[in-house]
Design a protein around this motif. Structure first.
Motif, PDB file in Angstrom:
ATOM      1  N   SER A  53     -29.314  53.839   3.248  1.00 56.93           N
ATOM      2  CA  SER A  53     -29.704  54.438   2.227  1.00 56.93           C
ATOM      3  C   SER A  53     -29.926  56.149   2.365  1.00 56.93           C
ATOM      4  O   SER A  53     -30.825  56.699   1.278  1.00 56.93           O
ATOM      5  N   ARG A  54     -29.400  56.794   3.247  1.00 58.98           N
ATOM      6  CA  ARG A  54     -29.493  58.226   3.550  1.00 58.98           C
ATOM      7  C   ARG A  54     -28.144  58.687   4.129  1.00 58.98           C
ATOM      8  O   ARG A  54     -27.529  57.937   4.860  1.00 58.98           O
ATOM      9  N   PRO A  55     -27.768  59.711   3.583  1.00 60.48           N
ATOM     10  CA  PRO A  55     -26.626  60.406   4.072  1.00 60.48           C
ATOM     11  C   PRO A  55     -26.653  60.394   5.748  1.00 60.48           C
ATOM     12  O   PRO A  55     -27.712  60.841   6.297  1.00 60.48           O
ATOM     13  N   VAL A  56     -25.463  60.348   6.458  1.00 54.92           N
ATOM     14  CA  VAL A  56     -25.398  60.605   7.644  1.00 54.92           C
ATOM     15  C   VAL A  56     -25.580  62.271   7.800  1.00 54.92           C
ATOM     16  O   VAL A  56     -25.003  62.981   7.045  1.00 54.92           O
TER      17      VAL A  56
ATOM     18  N   LYS B 258     -22.374  60.710  14.129  1.00 56.26           N
ATOM     19  CA  LYS B 258     -22.561  59.385  13.424  1.00 56.26           C
ATOM     20  C   LYS B 258     -21.683  59.478  12.067  1.00 56.26           C
ATOM     21  O   LYS B 258     -21.718  58.258  11.434  1.00 56.26           O
TER      22      LYS B 258
ATOM     23  N   PHE C  41     -18.279  58.682  10.916  1.00 56.32           N
ATOM     24  CA  PHE C  41     -17.115  57.998  11.755  1.00 56.32           C
ATOM     25  C   PHE C  41     -15.853  58.191  10.547  1.00 56.32           C
ATOM     26  O   PHE C  41     -16.001  58.134   9.371  1.00 56.32           O
TER      27      PHE C  41
ATOM     28  N   ARG D 224     -14.021  60.731   9.644  1.00 61.37           N
ATOM     29  CA  ARG D 224     -13.881  61.896   8.692  1.00 61.37           C
ATOM     30  C   ARG D 224     -13.537  62.909   9.740  1.00 61.37           C
ATOM     31  O   ARG D 224     -13.825  64.427   9.182  1.00 61.37           O
TER      32      ARG D 224
ATOM     33  N   ARG E  86     -18.568  57.290  -6.196  1.00 62.33           N
ATOM     34  CA  ARG E  86     -20.003  57.161  -5.766  1.00 62.33           C
ATOM     35  C   ARG E  86     -19.988  56.337  -4.440  1.00 62.33           C
ATOM     36  O   ARG E  86     -19.451  55.259  -4.567  1.00 62.33           O
ATOM     37  N   GLY E  87     -21.019  56.754  -3.407  1.00 64.52           N
ATOM     38  CA  GLY E  87     -20.969  55.862  -2.156  1.00 64.52           C
ATOM     39  C   GLY E  87     -19.886  56.025  -1.150  1.00 64.52           C
ATOM     40  O   GLY E  87     -19.932  55.094  -0.114  1.00 64.52           O
TER      41      GLY E  87
ATOM     42  N   GLY F 260     -18.979  58.497   0.676  1.00 64.91           N
ATOM     43  CA  GLY F 260     -19.378  59.351   1.932  1.00 64.91           C
ATOM     44  C   GLY F 260     -19.627  60.761   1.598  1.00 64.91           C
ATOM     45  O   GLY F 260     -19.221  61.639   2.722  1.00 64.91           O
ATOM     46  N   LYS F 261     -19.652  61.109   0.393  1.00 59.20           N
ATOM     47  CA  LYS F 261     -19.460  62.580   0.199  1.00 59.20           C
ATOM     48  C   LYS F 261     -20.539  63.453   0.867  1.00 59.20           C
ATOM     49  O   LYS F 261     -20.336  64.594   1.445  1.00 59.20           O
ATOM     50  N   SER F 262     -21.752  62.852   0.442  1.00 57.30           N
ATOM     51  CA  SER F 262     -22.874  63.713   0.842  1.00 57.30           C
ATOM     52  C   SER F 262     -23.019  63.632   2.582  1.00 57.30           C
ATOM     53  O   SER F 262     -23.562  64.745   3.164  1.00 57.30           O
TER      54      SER F 262
ATOM     55  N   LEU G  20     -13.237  54.912   3.481  1.00 55.15           N
ATOM     56  CA  LEU G  20     -13.184  54.934   4.810  1.00 55.15           C
ATOM     57  C   LEU G  20     -12.376  54.051   5.287  1.00 55.15           C
ATOM     58  O   LEU G  20     -12.261  52.889   4.986  1.00 55.15           O
TER      59      LEU G  20
HETATM   60  N1  LIG Z   1     -18.033  58.602   7.807  1.00 53.56           N
HETATM   61  C1  LIG Z   1     -19.302  57.720   7.690  1.00 53.56           C
HETATM   62  N2  LIG Z   1     -19.592  57.399   8.852  1.00 53.56           N
HETATM   63  C2  LIG Z   1     -20.739  56.508   8.976  1.00 53.56           C
HETATM   64  N3  LIG Z   1     -21.589  56.329   7.801  1.00 53.56           N
HETATM   65  C3  LIG Z   1     -21.135  56.806   6.724  1.00 53.56           C
HETATM   66  C4  LIG Z   1     -20.089  57.787   6.621  1.00 53.56           C
HETATM   67  N4  LIG Z   1     -20.051  58.237   5.245  1.00 53.56           N
HETATM   68  C5  LIG Z   1     -21.036  57.805   4.527  1.00 53.56           C
HETATM   69  N5  LIG Z   1     -21.976  56.638   5.528  1.00 53.56           N
HETATM   70  C6  LIG Z   1     -22.778  56.061   5.168  1.00 53.56           C
HETATM   71  O1  LIG Z   1     -22.806  55.529   3.770  1.00 53.56           O
HETATM   72  C7  LIG Z   1     -23.762  55.570   2.689  1.00 53.56           C
HETATM   73  C8  LIG Z   1     -23.311  56.364   1.621  1.00 53.56           C
HETATM   74  O2  LIG Z   1     -22.954  57.758   2.068  1.00 53.56           O
HETATM   75  P1  LIG Z   1     -23.017  58.913   0.932  1.00 53.56           P
HETATM   76  O3  LIG Z   1     -22.668  60.178   1.962  1.00 53.56           O
HETATM   77  O4  LIG Z   1     -24.505  58.855   0.588  1.00 53.56           O
HETATM   78  O5  LIG Z   1     -22.203  58.701  -0.249  1.00 53.56           O
HETATM   79  P2  LIG Z   1     -21.867  59.472  -1.441  1.00 53.56           P
HETATM   80  O6  LIG Z   1     -22.534  60.962  -1.452  1.00 53.56           O
HETATM   81  O7  LIG Z   1     -20.345  59.647  -1.623  1.00 53.56           O
HETATM   82  O8  LIG Z   1     -22.752  58.724  -2.696  1.00 53.56           O
HETATM   83  C9  LIG Z   1     -24.880  56.479   3.668  1.00 53.56           C
HETATM   84  O9  LIG Z   1     -25.788  55.327   3.890  1.00 53.56           O
HETATM   85  C10 LIG Z   1     -24.223  56.956   4.831  1.00 53.56           C
HETATM   86  O10 LIG Z   1     -25.353  56.748   6.090  1.00 53.56           O
END
Ligand SMILES: Nc1ncnc2c1ncn2[C@@H]1O[C@H](COP(=O)(O)OP(=O)(O)O)[C@@H](O)[C@H]1O
Ligand SMILES: [Mg+2]
Length: 455
Positions: free
Chosen positions: A22-25, A30, A32, A34, A58-59, A61-63, A228
């Protein structure tokens, strides 16, 4: 039980450091799968006046990409500036937030600031007003040059190489305010203001966000973030398992990777739940088994936000009572947009697993139409190409796949990951528990050698 972390608090803390559903990496370590995108951002930042725009579902991994890249690019003398958009935000309010954040960090670090935000803004340099500085600054920004001047001073005050992450740009509802940003970027470049922006936005195309205005794109390196990759999904699971000293069978890793539909959120969530189940087990030590997996899938479904599941639940309220396997069929395979015939084939094979008679094609088609209705959740929408259907909310697909798994349905499209198994019929539910595909070609697990380039 987990030998290395027998005690709940220590286990929970360790697990939390490894998964983040529930939070961005925050770090490249961490993040993977990208590497290519991180490298692109790195190269783009060599060019003066260039900024980054990351867009996609959405979801996806943008953030996370934005945060990891920002941490790499921001000079070590400060944290990068992190601001989010909101519906009622304006260019002025966002610029003011950036200034407040930059200034706040500066004061926290007790640097003596030799700049002031111009006569009308000097009021905010008194530390007690910093937390409420943004509205004051915003009201002082009346023109783009004002905004540029504020950003220049924010940049100079903040750090040697300041990076701003402007997350969820799509929330900025006013199209005129969005367009103003591209003009702002241009002036920032002309005036050589050393501030780098990384934007993120939920969108299928940048046109949705920035319009067709060609000049808007000149300052931007645009990165469309795909789902991913399979290997990266599996690497996330393996990383968590390694971190806890738990062994997770390759079948489970493949299944998590495959259910997730390329949305790392589901990978984190399932892995987190799986590890708790291993922790809870009094007898099995350091190893995930079928029961753990099955329970973890249910736990994951429970945890997922009501908002995300709602369309699925709305669809199930249909009177017909035969729609659930139809929904699963829509989420089969790896490709988002699918033709009716493809979905119908998936459906037939799902019904074989259930050992139930399928609907005929015409009735199936009418169920698909139901899934397009707002009152039934509006799960599906027409794709641009005729005859193709896609998910309105892409991330919901992963949830649907999770539901199929919870009902012991192996989505038949997933079987084809295994080259040697392509012709095999989907196993019937009666004869199997789960039969995961073996390792997809070209994917590696811990301890396996990288295949030589000739093979
Ligand atoms: N490349 C990655 N490797 C590992 N975990 C990731 C990666 N990208 C995103 N996550 C995980 O996936 C979830 C969603 O990523 P997030 O960056 O919040 O997506 P978005 O901003 O696109 O909605 C988060 O919990 C994050 O920890
Ligand atoms: Mg985000």
């Amino acid at each position: 039980m987990i030998t290395a972390y027998p005690e709940k608090n220590a286990f929970g803390a360790k697990l939390n450091s490894l998964v983040s559903p529930s939070r961005p990496v925050q770090t490249a370590e961490k993040l993977f799968g990208r590497d290519k995108e991180l490298e692109r951002i790195d190269r783009a930042f060599f060019a003066e006046g260039r900024h980054i725009f990351i867009y996609g579902s959405r979801g996806v991994g943008k953030s996370s990409l934005a945060a990891a890249a920002a941490n790499q690019q921001q000079s070590a003398d400060a944290n990068y500036i992190d601001v989010s958009c909101s519906r009622d935000a304006t260019l002025a309010s966002i610029v003011a937030n950036i200034a407040q954040t930059a200034l706040g960090q500066n004061l926290l670090q007790n640097k003596s600031s030799t700049t002031s935000f111009g006569a009308s803004l000097s009021v905010v340099t008194a530390s007690h007003t910093v937390n409420s500085a943004a509205p004051v600054i915003a009201s002082a920004i009346r023109t783009l040059p004002d905004a540029v001047e504020v950003l220049r001073q924010a940049a100079e005050t903040h750090s040697k190489n300041p990076v701003v992450v402007l997350d969820e740009f799509n929330l900025l509802a006013d199209a005129a305010e969005r367009t103003a940003f591209s003009d702002l970027l241009k002036i920032l470049g002309d005036k050589k203001v050393g501030l780098r922006f990384i934007f993120t936005g939920v969108a299928e195309s940048l046109n949705e966000l920035l319009g067709a205005n060609e000049s808007a794109y000149r300052q931007l390196e645009t990165i469309e973030l795909p789902k991913l990759a399979y290997q990266a999904r599996m690497d996330i699971v393996q990383d968590v398992a390694d971190g806890l000293g738990v062994s997770v069978d390759r079948d489970f890793i493949i299944r998590i990777a495959s259910i997730s539909d390329g949305f790392p959120y589901y990978v984190h969530l399932l892995t987190e739940k799986l590890m708790w189940r291993v922790f809870d087990d009094q007898e099995i030590i350091d190893e995930a088994n079928d029961d753990h997996f099955e329970e973890a899938v249910k736990d994951a479904i429970e945890t997922i936000a009501a908002q995300l599941k709602r369309p699925y639940e709305l669809a199930l309220r249909q009177r017909s009572g035969d729609i659930e396997p139809v929904i699963w069929a829509t989420a089969d395979g790896d490709v988002l947009a699918r033709f009716v015939d493809e979905m119908y084939q998936s459906y037939q094979r799902i019904m074989e697993q259930l050992d139930e008679a399928p609907l005929d094609r015409k009735t199936f088609m009418s169920r698909l139409q139901t899934l397009r209705k707002e009152t039934s959740g509006g799960i599906l929408v027409r794709d641009i190409k005729p005859g193709l259907y896609t998910y309105r909310e892409k991330m919901l697909r992963g949830y649907v796949r999770l539901q199929a798994e919870a009902n012991h349905i192996r989505l038949p499209g997933d079987v084809s990951y295994t080259p040697e198994r392509q012709v095999i019929r989907a196993p019937s539910r009666a004869s199997t528990g789960f039969h995961g595909p073996s390792t997809p070609k070209g994917f590696r697990f811990r301890g396996e050698k990288k295949p030589s380039s000739r093979s």
